[in-house]
Write an enzyme that holds these catalytic residues in place. Structure first.
Site, PDB file in Angstrom:
ATOM      1  CG  ASN A  11      -1.737   1.157   1.515  1.00 52.25           C
ATOM      2  OD1 ASN A  11      -1.730   2.037   0.431  1.00 52.25           O
ATOM      3  ND2 ASN A  11      -2.288   1.313   2.539  1.00 52.25           N
ATOM      4  CD1 TRP A  12       3.454   0.862  -3.023  1.00 50.34           C
ATOM      5  CD2 TRP A  12       3.531   2.126  -4.567  1.00 50.34           C
ATOM      6  NE1 TRP A  12       3.958   0.146  -3.817  1.00 50.34           N
ATOM      7  CE2 TRP A  12       4.060   0.896  -5.060  1.00 50.34           C
ATOM      8  CE3 TRP A  12       3.449   2.961  -5.809  1.00 50.34           C
ATOM      9  CZ2 TRP A  12       4.617   0.407  -6.120  1.00 50.34           C
ATOM     10  CZ3 TRP A  12       4.139   2.711  -7.123  1.00 50.34           C
ATOM     11  CH2 TRP A  12       4.650   1.405  -7.228  1.00 50.34           C
ATOM     12  CE  LYS A  13       0.009   3.311   4.953  1.00 49.36           C
ATOM     13  NZ  LYS A  13       0.134   3.413   6.203  1.00 49.36           N
ATOM     14  CG  HIS A  46      -5.691   1.464   5.147  1.00 50.58           C
ATOM     15  ND1 HIS A  46      -5.578   2.523   6.078  1.00 50.58           N
ATOM     16  CD2 HIS A  46      -4.647   0.854   4.963  1.00 50.58           C
ATOM     17  CE1 HIS A  46      -4.210   2.283   6.219  1.00 50.58           C
ATOM     18  NE2 HIS A  46      -3.713   1.242   5.758  1.00 50.58           N
ATOM     19  CD  GLU A  63      -3.058   5.376   6.876  1.00 48.87           C
ATOM     20  OE1 GLU A  63      -2.947   5.396   5.596  1.00 48.87           O
ATOM     21  OE2 GLU A  63      -1.906   4.794   7.397  1.00 48.87           O
ATOM     22  N   GLY A 115       2.525   2.174  10.771  1.00 56.93           N
ATOM     23  CA  GLY A 115       3.443   3.249  10.635  1.00 56.93           C
ATOM     24  C   GLY A 115       3.944   3.866  11.879  1.00 56.93           C
ATOM     25  CB  SER A 172       5.503  -1.588  11.917  1.00 58.02           C
ATOM     26  OG  SER A 172       4.721  -0.368  12.238  1.00 58.02           O
ATOM     27  N   GLY A 214       2.594  -1.064   4.104  1.00 59.35           N
ATOM     28  CA  GLY A 214       2.909   0.336   4.113  1.00 59.35           C
ATOM     29  C   GLY A 214       4.101   0.676   4.023  1.00 59.35           C
ATOM     30  N   GLY A 215       4.852   1.477   4.836  1.00 61.48           N
ATOM     31  CA  GLY A 215       6.134   1.895   4.735  1.00 61.48           C
ATOM     32  C   GLY A 215       7.226   1.151   3.720  1.00 61.48           C
TER      33      GLY A 215
HETATM   34  C1  PEP Z   1      -0.699  -0.053   6.040  1.00 60.56           C
HETATM   35  O1  PEP Z   1      -1.134   1.113   6.257  1.00 60.56           O
HETATM   36  O2  PEP Z   1      -1.367  -0.891   5.395  1.00 60.56           O
HETATM   37  C2  PEP Z   1       0.412  -0.404   6.921  1.00 60.56           C
HETATM   38  C3  PEP Z   1       0.564  -1.688   7.194  1.00 60.56           C
HETATM   39  O3  PEP Z   1       1.317   0.517   6.997  1.00 60.56           O
HETATM   40  P1  PEP Z   1       2.773   0.318   7.804  1.00 60.56           P
HETATM   41  O4  PEP Z   1       3.577  -1.144   7.054  1.00 60.56           O
HETATM   42  O5  PEP Z   1       3.827   1.423   7.324  1.00 60.56           O
HETATM   43  O6  PEP Z   1       2.684   0.175   8.947  1.00 60.56           O
END
Ligand code: PEP
Length: 251
Positions: free
Chosen positions: A10-12, A97, A99, A175, A214, A235-236
């Protein structure tokens, strides 16, 4: 039958088109180092879905969007319809999601409509559930995930359910650098599968349940080793091809 193993990125709201294309190309270039048994999905921003679909052409990497509209078409300024996403060659769409639930007022009501749009256009939803820190500390995480599933997933037909991916993402781990332990992930993934079984029976055994929060190369293997964890929503770490691919090596 073994469940599908999935690593979805997920590149957001990150990358401009040129950066997104470069990232996608790097994932394609390194993909051969990871077991073919892993299904990779990348979910860039809407603006370069088309270019990323082009960049991964000829590989087995699938592309997904990060959201879709509740309606099919019409006077909904700023929205992007599932039909438009599918027309670009995308196969997946992330829905629910945290967010979007937290910042954009996503509710089960809107998610039911989005799920319907996704299925009507042949997209596979990656439906996210998960509790926040307060809910976890109060011991309500099971109830929160159950409600998020009952209010949306239980409305699916058996045929739709057979084409669903679930992502368990504890909000407190997204995150933040804090990861659920592999045991915490397994505990709730097994619970989610039990909830799914209560409605869909044996079909619940086939539904991939991804962990998100994470997840990185250093912890993926331990988490993915758990019986009910079928991969990750990343994500990240999905913004660096090397890390994203290394997570796939966690299987
Ligand atoms: C996400 O938002 O889907 C996610 C898992 O983010 P991160 O890996 O950065 O915690």
């Amino acid at each position: 039958m073994a469940r599908k193993k999935i690593v979805a990125g997920n590149w957001k709201m990150n990358t401009v088109p040129a950066e997104g294309v470069e990232l996608a190309k790097s994932v394609v270039a390194g993909r051969g180092e990871v077991c073919e048994c892993v299904n990779f999905i990348v979910c860039p921003p809407f603006t370069h879905l088309s270019q990323v679909v082009e960049a991964v052409k000829g590989s087995d990497i699938a592309v997904g969007a990060q959201d879709c509209a509740t309606e099919a078409k019409g006077a909904y300024t700023g929205e992007v319809a599932a039909q438009m996403i599918a027309a670009l060659g995308c196969k997946y769409v992330i829905l629910g999601h945290s967010e979007r639930r937290q910042y954009y007022g996503e509710t089960s009501e809107s998610l039911n409509k989005k799920m319907a749009q996704a299925y009507a256009n042949g997209l596979t939803p990656i439906y996210c559930v998960g509790e926040n820190l307060e809910e976890r500390e109060a011991g309500n995480h099971f109830a929160v995930c159950k409600a998020q599933i009952e209010e949306v997933v239980f409305n699916l037909t058996e045929e739709q359910f057979a084409n669903l991916v679930i992502a368990y993402e504890p909000v407190w781990a997204i995150g933040t650098g804090k990861t659920a332990t592999a045991d915490q992930a397994q505990e709730i993934h097994a619970y989610i599968r039990e909830v799914l079984r209560s409605k869909f029976g044996a079909a619940a055994e086939e539904c991939p349940i991804l962990y998100g929060g994470s997840c990185k190369p250093s912890n993926a293997a331990e988490i993915f080793a758990k019986a009910d964890v079928d991969g990750g929503l990343i994500g990240g770490a999905a913004l660096k091809a090397e890390d994203f691919l290394a997570i796939g090596k966690g299987f």
